[in-house]
Write an enzyme that holds these catalytic residues in place. Structure first.
Site, PDB file in Angstrom:
ATOM      1  N   SER A 149     -15.533  76.546  13.805  1.00 56.07           N
ATOM      2  CA  SER A 149     -14.789  76.661  12.562  1.00 56.07           C
ATOM      3  C   SER A 149     -15.088  75.425  11.727  1.00 56.07           C
ATOM      4  CB  SER A 149     -13.295  76.796  12.900  1.00 56.07           C
ATOM      5  OG  SER A 149     -12.502  76.813  11.754  1.00 56.07           O
ATOM      6  N   ASP A 154     -30.473  87.070  14.624  1.00 60.69           N
ATOM      7  CA  ASP A 154     -29.933  86.954  13.261  1.00 60.69           C
ATOM      8  C   ASP A 154     -28.564  87.612  13.320  1.00 60.69           C
ATOM      9  OD1 ASP A 154     -29.175  87.425  10.611  1.00 60.69           O
ATOM     10  OD2 ASP A 154     -31.243  87.690   9.937  1.00 60.69           O
ATOM     11  N   LYS A 195     -13.652  80.605   7.097  1.00 63.72           N
ATOM     12  CA  LYS A 195     -13.273  79.884   8.320  1.00 63.72           C
ATOM     13  C   LYS A 195     -11.812  80.155   8.694  1.00 63.72           C
ATOM     14  CE  LYS A 195     -17.286  77.837   9.197  1.00 63.72           C
ATOM     15  NZ  LYS A 195     -18.108  78.228  10.377  1.00 63.72           N
ATOM     16  N   TYR A 228     -15.678  79.453   1.344  1.00 65.53           N
ATOM     17  CA  TYR A 228     -16.008  78.926   2.678  1.00 65.53           C
ATOM     18  C   TYR A 228     -14.722  78.782   3.497  1.00 65.53           C
ATOM     19  CZ  TYR A 228     -17.812  75.672   6.238  1.00 65.53           C
ATOM     20  OH  TYR A 228     -18.149  75.057   7.411  1.00 65.53           O
TER      21      TYR A 228
END
Ligand code: NAP
Length: 287
Positions: A141, A63, A159, A155
């Site tokens: 990415s 994890d 990235k 988001y």
């Protein structure tokens, strides 16, 4: 027996995060089919399915939000296969939604997985790569790592962070024989990504003022999704394999067709041209 063992240790080994589904699961299979040892990691190994029974694949828990599982997966993987050549930071998800509707916790969690998770895995593998003066780190990415998408600003931020990290780190590691590379997929509705996007979006507060804009963007995204590359998954995992094996110093790989025009506009045209193109695409004139 001795010869057999030697032969096994000559194989290349890849460790991937997020192999319970999508790109990660498909890439784990591809590397195994091509004779690599694969450390297929996921946060819940009950999702391993038939990966478990594939030759050359070892499934284990990792994890990216749990440092102990990162250290254990790397140490046990090295013990099992002798060394690791390539690490693929693939685990990630999309927290979409209007920025103002996102909770601070949702923002933190997006960076915990997509950015800090990849950094923690990277930090954990570097002593091994440094000792061998070899190794490749592949960070997954997105087109959203180069282009800021509306209703995906968080988001995109995660990235972009991964891209800046990878680009800077690359120079630090070059003198040690270690490579850092980025894969920038476009939309791949075939993976589990959009289902998770839907789940996470349910937690975003609705602010009525944005509804006309959201509707506008919803239509645009519907069109973009329909135009996504039907072979996206195959192309992305082939690009992972290529980036792992081509011996080149190339930083970025953008294997899907859908994202090319925007990436080209971002990187090969002037800033005003890019702004005018994205303005036409994303900004609603009706309110
Ligand atoms: P996916 O099928 O949802 O796979 C994502 C993987 O990440 C799953 O294995 C998931 O595990 C894992 N993951 C999530 N949180 C994790 C954590 N804390 N620790 C470890 N693993 C975790 O989606 P995908 O499309 O293959 O996504 C893979 C990568 O590609 C992501 O980084 C994504 O941002 C990127 N990407 C996807 C697209 C697209 O349109 N599909 C486009 C560009 C980039 P669980 O099953 O346990 O949740």
């Amino acid at each position: 027996m001795h010869q057999h063992k030697h032969k096994i240790n000559m194989k290349n080994t890849v460790l991937l995060t997020g192999t319970s589904s999508g790109f990660g699961a498909t890439a784990a299979r591809l590397f195994a089919e091509r004779g690599w040892h694969v450390i297929a990691t996921m946060r819940d190994t009950s999702k391993a399915g038939d990966l478990r029974s594939l030759p050359n694949v070892w499934v284990t828990t990792l994890d990216v939000q749990d440092l102990t599982t990162i250290d254990d997966a790397i140490a046990d993987g090295i013990e099992r296969f002798g060394h690791i050549d390539v690490v693929i930071n693939n685990a990630g998800y999309g927290q979409f939604g209007i920025f103002e509707g996102l909770s601070r916790e949702a923002i933190q969690a997006q960076f915990d997985v997509n950015v800090f998770g990849a950094m923690d895995v990277t930090r954990a593998i570097l002593p091994h790569f440094r000792a061998r003066r070899a190794g490749t780190i592949l960070n997954i990415s997105s087109g959203a790592g180069a282009i800021g998408f509306p209703m995906a600003s968080l988001y995109s931020a995660s990235k972009f962070a991964l891209e800046g990290f990878s680009e800077g780190l690359r120079y630090e590691l070059a003198s040690l024989g270690i490579r850092v590379k980025l894969i920038e997929p476009g939309g791949a509705p075939q993976t589990g990504f959009m289902a998770r996007v839907g789940g996470e979006s349910a937690g975003v507060a609705v602010i009525e003022d944005y509804l006309p804009f959201m509707q506008h963007i919803g239509q645009i995204y519907g069109g973009m999704s329909a135009a996504s590359d039907p072979d996206a998954v195959e192309k992305v995992v082939e690009a992972m394999y290529e980036a792992a094996t081509d011996g080149k110093d190339q930083l970025r790989y953008a294997p899907t067709d859908d994202i090319q025009p925007l990436l080209q506009a971002r990187r090969s045209t002037s800033e005003p041209t890019y702004q005018s193109l994205t303005h036409q695409l994303f900004v609603s004139t009706e309110a």
